[in-house]
Design an enzyme around this catalytic site. Sequence first.
Site, PDB file in Angstrom:
ATOM      1  CB  CYS A   2      37.797  31.044  34.963  1.00  0.00           C
ATOM      2  SG  CYS A   2      36.900  31.280  36.520  1.00  0.00           S
ATOM      3  CD  GLU A  96      38.093  37.283  32.161  1.00  0.00           C
ATOM      4  OE1 GLU A  96      39.178  37.892  32.253  1.00  0.00           O
ATOM      5  OE2 GLU A  96      37.987  36.061  32.332  1.00  0.00           O
TER       6      GLU A  96
END
Length: 191
Positions: A2, A96
């Site tokens: 992340c 992402e």
Amino acid sequence: MCGRYALEATKSELWERYLLGEMKEDVEERAEIFPTNYTPLIMPGNELVHHKWGFVEPFAKRPLINARAETILEKPTFSQPFRTARCLVPATAFFEWEKVGDEKLKRKIAVADIPIFSMAGILKTYQDENGNPFSVFSIITTAANDQMRAIHDRMPVILEPEDEAFYLDQKADPKLVWKLLKPTEQRLLIE
């Protein structure tokens, strides 16, 4: 992994979502939060604080922004913070990059029925060159769930709202808290 996330929420929305006490600090809505940014965290007692994202270990070339759930109880860098200094990282989305052919497409991922969700975080305190303490945080990641797997093999641990108080309870058995560190079953909204 992340590496970026969003917190597009007002001070009053955070206050309501986390049943916060008195909030002295302002909250800035942010469409994208990067490693080393200062950002709001929720601490035990539903206290909102701002800390910098990324552990600063002497052996690391750059800040350690993520900790793997699978090894968090064993890794010396992350074990003690997980046992004694857990926090919630409020977010409205995370980002992402999906590899499509030769391109990488940036995907914005939110949780369908939880406009402000909590990622599992840990806090660590260091001392600067003058001996003054400062705290930084890292986000715990886990294996991707079915929806995320097509984009990336990792994702942040997204806690169920009903598990947040237990996650923050510093007296709780770390091995029981560790069981919360799993891929979310919530439906994700992927842009």
